[in-house]
Design an enzyme around this catalytic site. Structure first.
Site, PDB file in Angstrom:
ATOM      1  N   ARG A 132       0.809  -1.244   0.000  1.00  0.00           N
ATOM      2  CA  ARG A 132       0.000   0.000   0.000  1.00  0.00           C
ATOM      3  C   ARG A 132       0.828   1.273   0.000  1.00  0.00           C
ATOM      4  NH1 ARG A 132      -2.905  -3.211   3.512  1.00  0.00           N
ATOM      5  NH2 ARG A 132      -4.759  -4.075   2.527  1.00  0.00           N
ATOM      6  N   LYS A 154       2.882  11.298 -11.841  1.00  0.00           N
ATOM      7  CA  LYS A 154       2.066  10.356 -12.622  1.00  0.00           C
ATOM      8  C   LYS A 154       2.848   9.058 -12.752  1.00  0.00           C
ATOM      9  CE  LYS A 154      -0.727  13.317 -15.618  1.00  0.00           C
ATOM     10  NZ  LYS A 154      -1.003  13.646 -17.028  1.00  0.00           N
ATOM     11  N   GLU A 196      10.239  18.323 -25.442  1.00  0.00           N
ATOM     12  CA  GLU A 196       9.471  18.720 -24.242  1.00  0.00           C
ATOM     13  C   GLU A 196      10.072  20.003 -23.645  1.00  0.00           C
ATOM     14  OE1 GLU A 196       6.706  17.110 -23.475  1.00  0.00           O
ATOM     15  OE2 GLU A 196       6.932  15.099 -24.318  1.00  0.00           O
ATOM     16  N   LYS A 238       7.585  22.846 -14.495  1.00  0.00           N
ATOM     17  CA  LYS A 238       6.628  21.746 -14.315  1.00  0.00           C
ATOM     18  C   LYS A 238       6.123  21.712 -12.874  1.00  0.00           C
ATOM     19  CE  LYS A 238       5.139  17.173 -15.132  1.00  0.00           C
ATOM     20  NZ  LYS A 238       5.271  15.891 -15.791  1.00  0.00           N
ATOM     21  N   GLU A 248      -4.401  17.110 -12.495  1.00  0.00           N
ATOM     22  CA  GLU A 248      -4.850  17.442 -13.858  1.00  0.00           C
ATOM     23  C   GLU A 248      -6.362  17.594 -13.962  1.00  0.00           C
ATOM     24  OE1 GLU A 248      -2.765  15.440 -17.006  1.00  0.00           O
ATOM     25  OE2 GLU A 248      -4.219  16.126 -18.495  1.00  0.00           O
ATOM     26  N   ARG A 252      -3.275  21.845 -15.440  1.00  0.00           N
ATOM     27  CA  ARG A 252      -2.133  20.988 -15.792  1.00  0.00           C
ATOM     28  C   ARG A 252      -2.185  20.542 -17.253  1.00  0.00           C
ATOM     29  NH1 ARG A 252       0.545  16.055 -12.119  1.00  0.00           N
ATOM     30  NH2 ARG A 252       1.902  15.263 -13.755  1.00  0.00           N
ATOM     31  N   ASN A 256      -0.192  19.487 -22.221  1.00  0.00           N
ATOM     32  CA  ASN A 256      -0.537  18.656 -23.388  1.00  0.00           C
ATOM     33  C   ASN A 256      -0.357  19.394 -24.708  1.00  0.00           C
ATOM     34  OD1 ASN A 256      -1.227  16.359 -21.953  1.00  0.00           O
ATOM     35  ND2 ASN A 256      -3.277  17.144 -21.525  1.00  0.00           N
ATOM     36  N   HIS A 259       0.295  17.607 -27.911  1.00  0.00           N
ATOM     37  CA  HIS A 259       0.112  16.169 -27.665  1.00  0.00           C
ATOM     38  C   HIS A 259      -1.162  15.596 -28.284  1.00  0.00           C
ATOM     39  CE1 HIS A 259       3.517  16.703 -25.075  1.00  0.00           C
ATOM     40  NE2 HIS A 259       3.484  15.448 -24.654  1.00  0.00           N
ATOM     41  N   HIS A 263      -0.158  12.435 -30.106  1.00  0.00           N
ATOM     42  CA  HIS A 263      -0.614  11.089 -29.713  1.00  0.00           C
ATOM     43  C   HIS A 263      -1.262  10.379 -30.891  1.00  0.00           C
ATOM     44  CE1 HIS A 263      -0.890  12.198 -25.153  1.00  0.00           C
ATOM     45  NE2 HIS A 263       0.265  11.620 -25.441  1.00  0.00           N
ATOM     46  N   HIS A 276       8.094   9.377 -28.944  1.00  0.00           N
ATOM     47  CA  HIS A 276       7.049  10.270 -28.447  1.00  0.00           C
ATOM     48  C   HIS A 276       7.351  11.748 -28.771  1.00  0.00           C
ATOM     49  CE1 HIS A 276       4.125  12.041 -25.744  1.00  0.00           C
ATOM     50  NE2 HIS A 276       5.097  12.690 -25.132  1.00  0.00           N
TER      51      HIS A 276
HETATM   52  N1  LIG Z   1       4.884  10.124 -15.736  1.00  0.00           N
HETATM   53  C1  LIG Z   1       4.841  11.139 -16.576  1.00  0.00           C
HETATM   54  O1  LIG Z   1       4.440  12.251 -16.238  1.00  0.00           O
HETATM   55  C2  LIG Z   1       5.318  10.923 -17.979  1.00  0.00           C
HETATM   56  C3  LIG Z   1       5.529  12.017 -18.822  1.00  0.00           C
HETATM   57  C4  LIG Z   1       6.041  11.787 -20.101  1.00  0.00           C
HETATM   58  C5  LIG Z   1       6.313  10.495 -20.506  1.00  0.00           C
HETATM   59  N2  LIG Z   1       6.082   9.446 -19.658  1.00  0.00           N
HETATM   60  C6  LIG Z   1       6.393   8.056 -20.060  1.00  0.00           C
HETATM   61  O2  LIG Z   1       7.804   7.976 -20.219  1.00  0.00           O
HETATM   62  C7  LIG Z   1       8.094   6.929 -21.135  1.00  0.00           C
HETATM   63  C8  LIG Z   1       9.138   7.412 -22.099  1.00  0.00           C
HETATM   64  O3  LIG Z   1      10.300   7.769 -21.388  1.00  0.00           O
HETATM   65  P1  LIG Z   1      11.723   7.905 -22.090  1.00  0.00           P
HETATM   66  O4  LIG Z   1      11.590   8.744 -23.293  1.00  0.00           O
HETATM   67  O5  LIG Z   1      12.675   8.262 -21.041  1.00  0.00           O
HETATM   68  O6  LIG Z   1      11.959   6.436 -22.659  1.00  0.00           O
HETATM   69  P2  LIG Z   1      12.715   5.148 -22.085  1.00  0.00           P
HETATM   70  O7  LIG Z   1      12.583   5.044 -20.629  1.00  0.00           O
HETATM   71  O8  LIG Z   1      12.249   3.995 -22.908  1.00  0.00           O
HETATM   72  O9  LIG Z   1      14.239   5.467 -22.445  1.00  0.00           O
HETATM   73  C9  LIG Z   1      14.616   5.594 -23.807  1.00  0.00           C
HETATM   74  C10 LIG Z   1      15.805   4.688 -24.134  1.00  0.00           C
HETATM   75  O10 LIG Z   1      16.996   5.250 -23.593  1.00  0.00           O
HETATM   76  C11 LIG Z   1      17.671   4.279 -22.784  1.00  0.00           C
HETATM   77  N3  LIG Z   1      18.379   5.044 -21.760  1.00  0.00           N
HETATM   78  C12 LIG Z   1      17.867   5.656 -20.672  1.00  0.00           C
HETATM   79  N4  LIG Z   1      18.797   6.386 -20.065  1.00  0.00           N
HETATM   80  C13 LIG Z   1      19.933   6.207 -20.745  1.00  0.00           C
HETATM   81  C14 LIG Z   1      21.261   6.712 -20.613  1.00  0.00           C
HETATM   82  N5  LIG Z   1      21.560   7.611 -19.671  1.00  0.00           N
HETATM   83  N6  LIG Z   1      22.204   6.301 -21.489  1.00  0.00           N
HETATM   84  C15 LIG Z   1      21.884   5.430 -22.481  1.00  0.00           C
HETATM   85  N7  LIG Z   1      20.650   4.951 -22.690  1.00  0.00           N
HETATM   86  C16 LIG Z   1      19.688   5.339 -21.825  1.00  0.00           C
HETATM   87  C17 LIG Z   1      16.563   3.387 -22.288  1.00  0.00           C
HETATM   88  O11 LIG Z   1      17.066   2.136 -21.875  1.00  0.00           O
HETATM   89  C18 LIG Z   1      15.702   3.287 -23.543  1.00  0.00           C
HETATM   90  O12 LIG Z   1      16.247   2.369 -24.456  1.00  0.00           O
HETATM   91  C19 LIG Z   1       6.790   6.533 -21.781  1.00  0.00           C
HETATM   92  O13 LIG Z   1       6.349   5.301 -21.229  1.00  0.00           O
HETATM   93  C20 LIG Z   1       5.833   7.641 -21.379  1.00  0.00           C
HETATM   94  O14 LIG Z   1       4.501   7.204 -21.276  1.00  0.00           O
HETATM   95  C21 LIG Z   1       5.604   9.645 -18.414  1.00  0.00           C
HETATM   96 ZN   LIG Z   2       5.105  14.336 -23.848  1.00  0.00          ZN
END
Ligand SMILES: NC(=O)c1ccc[n+]([C@@H]2O[C@H](COP(=O)([O-])OP(=O)(O)OC[C@H]3O[C@@H](n4cnc5c(N)ncnc54)[C@H](O)[C@@H]3O)[C@@H](O)[C@H]2O)c1
Ligand SMILES: [Zn+2]
Length: 375
Positions: A132, A154, A196, A238, A248, A252, A256, A259, A263, A276
């Site tokens: 929990r 999130k 971003e 942020k 949101e 917030r 988007n 987006h 999306h 993305h």
């Molecule tokens: N929680 C939120 O508010 C929020 C906001 C935006 C996106 N997201 C989520 O985030 C995800 C995307 O995140 P991302 O773009 O970081 O992708 P990711 O976590 O898949 O990382 C991208 C790639 O880079 C590699 N990597 C990470 N750090 C590295 C480093 N320092 N050196 C070498 N390689 C490295 C990872 O292994 C992966 O292959 C999606 O699932 C999306 O839905 C969440």
């Molecule tokens: Zn985004």
């Protein structure tokens, strides 16, 4: 939101996200990964803890992370999840729970996410739900995770029927950002994260936008002091948005910007063709175009947004071959629909936005028209 300097030789930035009893610090610095244990020990008793990562990130940074934790008296165990968005899943969540339960980690043991947004979202949801709720620490290693997903609470996993459908708002207790980890990030991922950053400039901070225009090449060259400055600026922007509307309910959703169409483009190309951020770049250019078409922003504002994204090497046009019906359906399927209309984030000027209610058909018509334009 307060920004203070720590009394150390490095120019460490410490931001506080003020959310009452859920408040937390974001520490931003080149080299802060090595301070992780000390920073965590200031917040909880050194004890057992778990680091969740993937092999790609682990190869570079796991040893340093474990050493930093051990030096401060923690006893970390490691949970490794395969690399990839498809592993932001129930199966990965179960494998985390299995590992923690087998090791008998108790409710006070922190879970530490070492990786990009995939690892952060997954670990955050595991932390929100294991026994929990246990303390959660973010150590983001992609630019996207450093400026966006690690701040704001999130968390979640994907469902076979759609992305990010299962999750919880769960704030971390600490975020430690070491910009030097970006040195190993593939350039394509860096540029996708930069979208971003540019988005924050467009919607909230004209000065940041101008700084990006001026120093884009230095940023792409991963200049550490510039990265620290920019990541910290984005985190404060942020944090300010999240402080005003944590869950949101209204404001917030300015985050988007770009987006809605972004999306749709990601979904219509099966999440394979674009990262993305790359899809959001197309969506941002579209949002600027729609804003200009409605007389909300100047031609010059639209051009500056397009120019900066193009200079970063990003495609800005809606891909050919997407039909207006497909776009309308994909846009209508996105979650921002209210009463048949979409609450669309428009730009009025750099740093200033407004919401407009737009139908999915209007969006699709203009989006496809742009595709034709660019032939
Ligand atoms: N929680 C939120 O508010 C929020 C906001 C935006 C996106 N997201 C989520 O985030 C995800 C995307 O995140 P991302 O773009 O970081 O992708 P990711 O976590 O898949 O990382 C991208 C790639 O880079 C590699 N990597 C990470 N750090 C590295 C480093 N320092 N050196 C070498 N390689 C490295 C990872 O292994 C992966 O292959 C999606 O699932 C999306 O839905 C969440
Ligand atoms: Zn985004």
């Amino acid at each position: 939101m307060a920004a203070t300097k720590l009394p150390v030789s490095r120019p460490t930035e410490v931001l506080t996200v003020e959310l009452g009893e859920r408040s937390y610090s974001i520490v931003i610095d080149a080299g802060s990964l090595d301070d992780l244990g000390t920073l965590l020990a200031e917040r909880c008793q050194p004890q057992r803890c778990a680091v969740v990562t993937n092999p790609t990130v682990g190869k570079h940074y796991l040893d340093r992370t474990l050493a930093a934790l051990q030096a401060a008296g923690f006893t970390p165990l490691t949970v490794e999840i395969p690399d990839g968005e498809q592993f932001k899943s129930f199966a990965s969540l179960t494998s985390i729970y299995d590992r923690l339960l087998t090791a008998k980690l108790d409710r006070s043991a922190p879970l530490i996410a070492l990786g990009g947004g995939v690892i952060g979202d997954l670990t955050g949801f595991a932390a929100a739900t294991y026994l929990r709720g246990v303390p959660f620490v973010q150590v983001p290693t992609t630019l996207l995770a450093q400026v966006d997903s690690s701040v704001g609470g999130k968390t979640g996993v994907n469902h076979p029927l759609g992305k990010n459908l299962i999750g919880a708002f769960y704030q971390p207790s600490l975020v430690v950002i070491d910009v030097t980890t970006l040195s190993t990030l593939p350039r394509r991922e860096l540029v996708a994260g930069l979208v971003e950053v540019i988005k924050y400039g467009v919607i909230l901070d004209a000065e940041l936008f101008a700084l990006l225009e001026r120093d884009l090449e230095r940023l792409l060259g991963r200049d550490e002091s510039l990265l620290t400055q920019i990541v910290s600026r984005c985190c404060s922007l942020k944090a300010a948005v999240v402080q005003r509307d944590e869950r949101e309910q209204d404001y917030r959703s300015i985050l988007n910007f770009g987006h809605t169409l972004g999306h749709a483009v990601e979904a219509l190309t099966d999440y394979k063709r674009y990262l993305h951020g790359e899809a959001v770049a197309i969506g941002m250019v579209f949002a600027a175009r729609l804003s200009r078409a409605r007389g909300l922003c100047s031609d010059e504002t639209e051009k500056r947004i397009v120019r900066l994204l193009e200079r970063a090497g990003l495609a800005v046009d809606v891909p050919h071959g997407l039909s207006s019906a497909d776009i309308a359906a994909a846009v209508a399927g996105d979650k921002k629909v209210s009463g048949g209309k979409i609450k669309f984030v428009c730009v009025e000027d750099l740093g200033r936005t407004r919401f407009e209610l737009v139908t999915s058909q209007e969006i699709a018509r203009l989006a496809v028209h742009r595709g034709a334009d660019s032939e």
